[in-house]
Design a protein around this motif. Sequence first.
Motif, PDB file in Angstrom:
ATOM      1  N   HIS A 170      -6.242   3.451  -2.038  1.00  0.00           N
ATOM      2  CA  HIS A 170      -6.006   4.461  -0.997  1.00  0.00           C
ATOM      3  C   HIS A 170      -6.252   5.858  -1.571  1.00  0.00           C
ATOM      4  CE1 HIS A 170      -2.159   4.270  -3.184  1.00  0.00           C
ATOM      5  NE2 HIS A 170      -2.080   5.552  -2.902  1.00  0.00           N
ATOM      6  N   PRO A 220      -6.093   4.309   4.628  1.00  0.00           N
ATOM      7  CA  PRO A 220      -4.644   4.520   4.533  1.00  0.00           C
ATOM      8  C   PRO A 220      -3.895   3.204   4.657  1.00  0.00           C
ATOM      9  CG  PRO A 220      -5.431   5.093   6.726  1.00  0.00           C
ATOM     10  CD  PRO A 220      -6.654   4.763   5.913  1.00  0.00           C
ATOM     11  N   SER A 221      -2.586   3.263   4.480  1.00  0.00           N
ATOM     12  CA  SER A 221      -1.761   2.070   4.662  1.00  0.00           C
ATOM     13  C   SER A 221      -1.952   1.523   6.072  1.00  0.00           C
ATOM     14  CB  SER A 221      -0.284   2.411   4.429  1.00  0.00           C
ATOM     15  OG  SER A 221      -0.070   2.831   3.103  1.00  0.00           O
TER      16      SER A 221
END
Length: 356
Positions: free
Chosen positions: A194, A39-40
């Motif tokens: 992602h 994820p970010s």
Amino acid sequence: MNTPILSIKNAVKRYGTVNALDGVNLDVAEGEFLTLLGPSGSGKTTLLSAIAGFIGLDEGTLALRSNDITGKPPEHRDFGMVFQGYALFPTMTVRENVGFPLKIRKRPAAEIKKRVDEALEMVQMGAFADRMPSQLSGGQQQRIALARAMSFDPQILLLDEPLSALDKKLRADLQWELKDLHQKLGVTFIYVTHDQDEALSMSDRIIILKDGAIQQEGGPNTLYDRPRNRFVADFLGKSNFIEATVTGGSGPTFHCESQGTPFDLITDEPCEQGQAISLALRPERLRLGLPGAELVPATVKQVSYLGERCQVLVVREGGEEFLVSRPTWKTDITPTPGLQVSIGWDADAPVVLAPS
């Protein structure tokens, strides 16, 4: 793995009090399609930037074919780079863009022309050589960016979410093209995304990152079928989670209980009587039946139609929710909200998770 083309040892990168990379150890095989997934804020782009030489490490080393490159600038690492935003020069033609890496390396004009022609044909863009980037679609620009990155025969190609700006169908088409190109060229790809589906469909091996640390690595089928912990099970695809207690049995078959429901579990993981365990259960591994046909009574809460499949959210007594994935073609049950059903699973369907 034979001698890796790239070896990363104890890589640490700090931003203030935050470890963007927290002791990463990673070997990359020659010719591998390796994907960094997370994820970010997980550290995947930081790791790619450190490999490229755009940022320096606070601790650790990088070696290319056993030669230390930790302190080398990007232009001396001989890596190709494809960016999310293409990064084409707007005032240069397609041919000039693709030839730019060769020009700054002071290659002869005849060699530049030959390599540019080959690179453009490789991505099926030879007819667009004299156009400007503004005259190309997003997918065409991405192909040109790829041709430019490959024009000087880099030892490794680094790709930073190269398809994220494209629409869904074009992304799917280019995924096939990239995978095919990788197989034809045999160049090592290190790919950042992602998008879980993208990672599963394209990669030889996936590295899942969280908070700058590797959570699990392996082939797509291994990570999907055997997630190590709850984060991996929940991030890569969808999972249902069951808290259970081992009530008896011996390996590989154990007797378990969850919220008063007994069931058998087949696993290679060591379990002891009385042990509390967490299980992950993929939605497609759940069966949906009429009341009494399966193990756990439930009520359909919501249905999401996805074409060839539908996602069915059911609620068992006590409020626990399960997501069931089932085909839409010729099924025995048409789930609708409020319908009374039951759910079940095979003994080898759940995966025992390591404690978080």
